[in-house]
Scaffold this motif. Sequence first.
Motif, PDB file in Angstrom:
ATOM      1  N   ARG A  67       4.629  -8.859  -2.051  1.00  0.00           N
ATOM      2  CA  ARG A  67       3.323  -8.431  -2.561  1.00  0.00           C
ATOM      3  C   ARG A  67       2.166  -9.188  -1.919  1.00  0.00           C
ATOM      4  O   ARG A  67       1.035  -8.702  -1.903  1.00  0.00           O
ATOM      5  CB  ARG A  67       3.282  -8.540  -4.082  1.00  0.00           C
ATOM      6  CG  ARG A  67       4.038  -7.374  -4.732  1.00  0.00           C
ATOM      7  CD  ARG A  67       4.281  -7.561  -6.208  1.00  0.00           C
ATOM      8  NE  ARG A  67       3.069  -7.853  -6.915  1.00  0.00           N
ATOM      9  CZ  ARG A  67       2.957  -8.802  -7.849  1.00  0.00           C
ATOM     10  NH1 ARG A  67       4.008  -9.543  -8.166  1.00  0.00           N
ATOM     11  NH2 ARG A  67       1.819  -9.006  -8.446  1.00  0.00           N
ATOM     12  N   SER A  68       2.440 -10.376  -1.389  1.00  0.00           N
ATOM     13  CA  SER A  68       1.362 -11.094  -0.693  1.00  0.00           C
ATOM     14  C   SER A  68       0.999 -10.370   0.616  1.00  0.00           C
ATOM     15  O   SER A  68      -0.075 -10.578   1.167  1.00  0.00           O
ATOM     16  CB  SER A  68       1.762 -12.545  -0.425  1.00  0.00           C
ATOM     17  OG  SER A  68       2.827 -12.585   0.491  1.00  0.00           O
ATOM     18  N   GLN A  69       1.926  -9.506   1.088  1.00  0.00           N
ATOM     19  CA  GLN A  69       1.659  -8.759   2.330  1.00  0.00           C
ATOM     20  C   GLN A  69       1.486  -7.252   2.128  1.00  0.00           C
ATOM     21  O   GLN A  69       0.885  -6.581   2.942  1.00  0.00           O
ATOM     22  CB  GLN A  69       2.814  -8.988   3.330  1.00  0.00           C
ATOM     23  CG  GLN A  69       2.931 -10.440   3.765  1.00  0.00           C
ATOM     24  CD  GLN A  69       4.140 -10.653   4.656  1.00  0.00           C
ATOM     25  OE1 GLN A  69       4.366  -9.908   5.596  1.00  0.00           O
ATOM     26  NE2 GLN A  69       4.925 -11.678   4.359  1.00  0.00           N
ATOM     27  N   VAL A  70       2.048  -6.730   1.049  1.00  0.00           N
ATOM     28  CA  VAL A  70       2.001  -5.281   0.797  1.00  0.00           C
ATOM     29  C   VAL A  70       1.386  -5.070  -0.585  1.00  0.00           C
ATOM     30  O   VAL A  70       2.062  -5.193  -1.606  1.00  0.00           O
ATOM     31  CB  VAL A  70       3.421  -4.663   0.836  1.00  0.00           C
ATOM     32  CG1 VAL A  70       3.366  -3.141   0.686  1.00  0.00           C
ATOM     33  CG2 VAL A  70       4.154  -5.058   2.110  1.00  0.00           C
ATOM     34  N   GLY A  71       0.081  -4.766  -0.585  1.00  0.00           N
ATOM     35  CA  GLY A  71      -0.667  -4.685  -1.846  1.00  0.00           C
ATOM     36  C   GLY A  71      -0.146  -3.640  -2.820  1.00  0.00           C
ATOM     37  O   GLY A  71      -0.294  -3.785  -4.035  1.00  0.00           O
ATOM     38  N   THR A  72       0.497  -2.580  -2.299  1.00  0.00           N
ATOM     39  CA  THR A  72       0.941  -1.485  -3.173  1.00  0.00           C
ATOM     40  C   THR A  72       2.333  -1.717  -3.758  1.00  0.00           C
ATOM     41  O   THR A  72       2.805  -0.922  -4.571  1.00  0.00           O
ATOM     42  CB  THR A  72       1.003  -0.170  -2.363  1.00  0.00           C
ATOM     43  OG1 THR A  72       1.817  -0.415  -1.200  1.00  0.00           O
ATOM     44  CG2 THR A  72      -0.377   0.285  -1.942  1.00  0.00           C
ATOM     45  N   TYR A  73       3.013  -2.796  -3.333  1.00  0.00           N
ATOM     46  CA  TYR A  73       4.394  -3.012  -3.800  1.00  0.00           C
ATOM     47  C   TYR A  73       4.393  -3.352  -5.287  1.00  0.00           C
ATOM     48  O   TYR A  73       3.587  -4.147  -5.760  1.00  0.00           O
ATOM     49  CB  TYR A  73       5.059  -4.121  -2.990  1.00  0.00           C
ATOM     50  CG  TYR A  73       6.553  -4.230  -3.202  1.00  0.00           C
ATOM     51  CD1 TYR A  73       7.415  -3.227  -2.792  1.00  0.00           C
ATOM     52  CD2 TYR A  73       7.107  -5.355  -3.827  1.00  0.00           C
ATOM     53  CE1 TYR A  73       8.793  -3.329  -2.978  1.00  0.00           C
ATOM     54  CE2 TYR A  73       8.477  -5.466  -4.027  1.00  0.00           C
ATOM     55  CZ  TYR A  73       9.314  -4.443  -3.599  1.00  0.00           C
ATOM     56  OH  TYR A  73      10.665  -4.554  -3.794  1.00  0.00           O
ATOM     57  N   GLU A  74       5.323  -2.741  -6.008  1.00  0.00           N
ATOM     58  CA  GLU A  74       5.326  -2.872  -7.468  1.00  0.00           C
ATOM     59  C   GLU A  74       5.772  -4.262  -7.932  1.00  0.00           C
ATOM     60  O   GLU A  74       6.764  -4.809  -7.451  1.00  0.00           O
ATOM     61  CB  GLU A  74       6.272  -1.813  -8.049  1.00  0.00           C
ATOM     62  CG  GLU A  74       6.014  -1.533  -9.506  1.00  0.00           C
ATOM     63  CD  GLU A  74       6.885  -0.401 -10.050  1.00  0.00           C
ATOM     64  OE1 GLU A  74       7.009  -0.326 -11.274  1.00  0.00           O
ATOM     65  OE2 GLU A  74       7.437   0.383  -9.250  1.00  0.00           O
ATOM     66  N   ALA A  75       5.009  -4.795  -8.886  1.00  0.00           N
ATOM     67  CA  ALA A  75       5.375  -6.088  -9.490  1.00  0.00           C
ATOM     68  C   ALA A  75       6.607  -5.898 -10.370  1.00  0.00           C
ATOM     69  O   ALA A  75       6.906  -4.785 -10.815  1.00  0.00           O
ATOM     70  CB  ALA A  75       4.220  -6.603 -10.337  1.00  0.00           C
ATOM     71  N   ARG A  76       7.322  -6.983 -10.645  1.00  0.00           N
ATOM     72  CA  ARG A  76       8.388  -6.940 -11.652  1.00  0.00           C
ATOM     73  C   ARG A  76       7.744  -6.720 -13.015  1.00  0.00           C
ATOM     74  O   ARG A  76       6.601  -7.106 -13.247  1.00  0.00           O
ATOM     75  CB  ARG A  76       9.136  -8.274 -11.685  1.00  0.00           C
ATOM     76  CG  ARG A  76      10.055  -8.494 -10.523  1.00  0.00           C
ATOM     77  CD  ARG A  76      11.216  -7.545 -10.495  1.00  0.00           C
ATOM     78  NE  ARG A  76      12.401  -8.041 -11.168  1.00  0.00           N
ATOM     79  CZ  ARG A  76      13.585  -7.453 -11.099  1.00  0.00           C
ATOM     80  NH1 ARG A  76      13.740  -6.342 -10.410  1.00  0.00           N
ATOM     81  NH2 ARG A  76      14.626  -7.955 -11.729  1.00  0.00           N
ATOM     82  N   ASP A 258       7.587  -1.074   4.641  1.00  0.00           N
ATOM     83  CA  ASP A 258       6.722  -2.258   4.647  1.00  0.00           C
ATOM     84  C   ASP A 258       7.287  -3.383   3.783  1.00  0.00           C
ATOM     85  O   ASP A 258       7.127  -4.561   4.099  1.00  0.00           O
ATOM     86  CB  ASP A 258       5.322  -1.897   4.122  1.00  0.00           C
ATOM     87  CG  ASP A 258       4.560  -1.006   5.095  1.00  0.00           C
ATOM     88  OD1 ASP A 258       4.986  -0.919   6.266  1.00  0.00           O
ATOM     89  OD2 ASP A 258       3.551  -0.402   4.681  1.00  0.00           O
ATOM     90  N   ASP A 259       7.913  -2.999   2.654  1.00  0.00           N
ATOM     91  CA  ASP A 259       8.466  -4.026   1.755  1.00  0.00           C
ATOM     92  C   ASP A 259       9.547  -4.847   2.474  1.00  0.00           C
ATOM     93  O   ASP A 259       9.511  -6.083   2.472  1.00  0.00           O
ATOM     94  CB  ASP A 259       9.008  -3.393   0.466  1.00  0.00           C
ATOM     95  CG  ASP A 259      10.020  -2.273   0.705  1.00  0.00           C
ATOM     96  OD1 ASP A 259      10.190  -1.826   1.865  1.00  0.00           O
ATOM     97  OD2 ASP A 259      10.639  -1.830  -0.290  1.00  0.00           O
ATOM     98  N   ALA A 260      10.482  -4.148   3.117  1.00  0.00           N
ATOM     99  CA  ALA A 260      11.550  -4.847   3.842  1.00  0.00           C
ATOM    100  C   ALA A 260      11.000  -5.589   5.057  1.00  0.00           C
ATOM    101  O   ALA A 260      11.446  -6.699   5.381  1.00  0.00           O
ATOM    102  CB  ALA A 260      12.627  -3.857   4.269  1.00  0.00           C
ATOM    103  N   ALA A 261       9.981  -4.995   5.705  1.00  0.00           N
ATOM    104  CA  ALA A 261       9.386  -5.629   6.887  1.00  0.00           C
ATOM    105  C   ALA A 261       8.767  -6.981   6.542  1.00  0.00           C
ATOM    106  O   ALA A 261       8.779  -7.910   7.357  1.00  0.00           O
ATOM    107  CB  ALA A 261       8.340  -4.704   7.503  1.00  0.00           C
ATOM    108  N   ALA A 262       8.254  -7.108   5.314  1.00  0.00           N
ATOM    109  CA  ALA A 262       7.659  -8.383   4.885  1.00  0.00           C
ATOM    110  C   ALA A 262       8.710  -9.494   4.862  1.00  0.00           C
ATOM    111  O   ALA A 262       8.387 -10.673   5.050  1.00  0.00           O
ATOM    112  CB  ALA A 262       7.026  -8.225   3.501  1.00  0.00           C
ATOM    113  N   LEU A 263       9.970  -9.131   4.618  1.00  0.00           N
ATOM    114  CA  LEU A 263      11.041 -10.129   4.599  1.00  0.00           C
ATOM    115  C   LEU A 263      11.724 -10.269   5.961  1.00  0.00           C
ATOM    116  O   LEU A 263      12.177 -11.342   6.338  1.00  0.00           O
ATOM    117  CB  LEU A 263      12.099  -9.775   3.533  1.00  0.00           C
ATOM    118  CG  LEU A 263      11.609  -9.675   2.082  1.00  0.00           C
ATOM    119  CD1 LEU A 263      12.777  -9.363   1.151  1.00  0.00           C
ATOM    120  CD2 LEU A 263      10.909 -10.955   1.637  1.00  0.00           C
ATOM    121  N   ALA A 264      11.775  -9.145   6.721  1.00  0.00           N
ATOM    122  CA  ALA A 264      12.489  -9.167   8.012  1.00  0.00           C
ATOM    123  C   ALA A 264      11.593  -9.677   9.137  1.00  0.00           C
ATOM    124  O   ALA A 264      12.078 -10.104  10.181  1.00  0.00           O
ATOM    125  CB  ALA A 264      13.004  -7.769   8.338  1.00  0.00           C
ATOM    126  N   GLY A 265      10.273  -9.585   8.924  1.00  0.00           N
ATOM    127  CA  GLY A 265       9.350 -10.044   9.960  1.00  0.00           C
ATOM    128  C   GLY A 265       9.062  -8.997  11.026  1.00  0.00           C
ATOM    129  O   GLY A 265       8.628  -9.320  12.117  1.00  0.00           O
TER     130      GLY A 265
END
Length: 309
Positions: A67-76, A258-265
């Motif tokens: 979420r620090s990189q993808v503003g639309t990603y859903e919070a828990r 984008d969500d996975a890309a934030a972790l994979a780089g």
Amino acid sequence: PAPATGSAAPEAAQTAAPVLLDAQFRRILEQVSSATDAGDAAKDAAKLAERVAGTELEVRTQNYKIRSQVGTYEARMPVRSTKLLTTVVTSDRTWPRSVLAVTQGDGNVVPQLLTLVQPSPRENYKLTETTPLQPGTTFPAIVRNGTDTLAANDKSGLLYSGEEALAGLADRLTNSESSFKDKLVEGASSPYIADTLSYQAEVVKSGENGNFSFTHKVVPESTVVFRTADGGALVLGRINFGFDGTPKASGDKLTIGDDAAALAGGKETTTGMVLNFAESMAVYVPPAGSTDPIKLVAATRGLVGASFK
């Protein structure tokens, strides 16, 4: 003194006290909820460490990172101490001790099942899983003043052991023609299994340049089993959901979200990718002799890993 006889055991079980009293439980819940709130507000996993552990710490840590990189990603879903709908407390005196709360407060669209574990006598209870109830599902009745916890492989009085039930669920999520297809059900309005299977099928259909495979594997040490009032059991645990993709031909590219890309780089790969989700699950297992199926009570997943091969 006369040697203890077998007939004394049931009496002892009935008078076994719960390991937590209501007031203690509420205090623990408030502390867990405020620590989680602080972490969520700051998207800072360091604020969770005092009161959150295991699967939930891992999932929330990665959720903040995404979420620090993808503003639309859903919070828990937020963790609330009120409204407290029910508590499940073990009467077993050994450690680790597990207790459950079902809460539905502000921001909880459906009631949420919170698993709290105390690893040893000197440690705090920590939140290890948060699992939203499946829509339209009723939470099984469990004796309020302390119930038995069973080992994952203990099948006494049950249609399936906790271990067998979660392994059946994992198989059902992996394979649309699983032998557990009719032995494990979810309500018409509770779509977790159906959604997972259609998501997997859709990935295979739409990703024509890739070979994809999916695995769902139980994490045995996460399994907790509570006896229900009808002699059945509520089984909770974690399943690791792995999603593996390899390009069909050299030069083919696979693209990740984008969500996975934030972790994979990165977004694209020509070598292949692996995504890992933690699935927090709860199933009801009927008592031995019942003709009822296992029921999925609560389920969610969170992305915890993404990498390129």
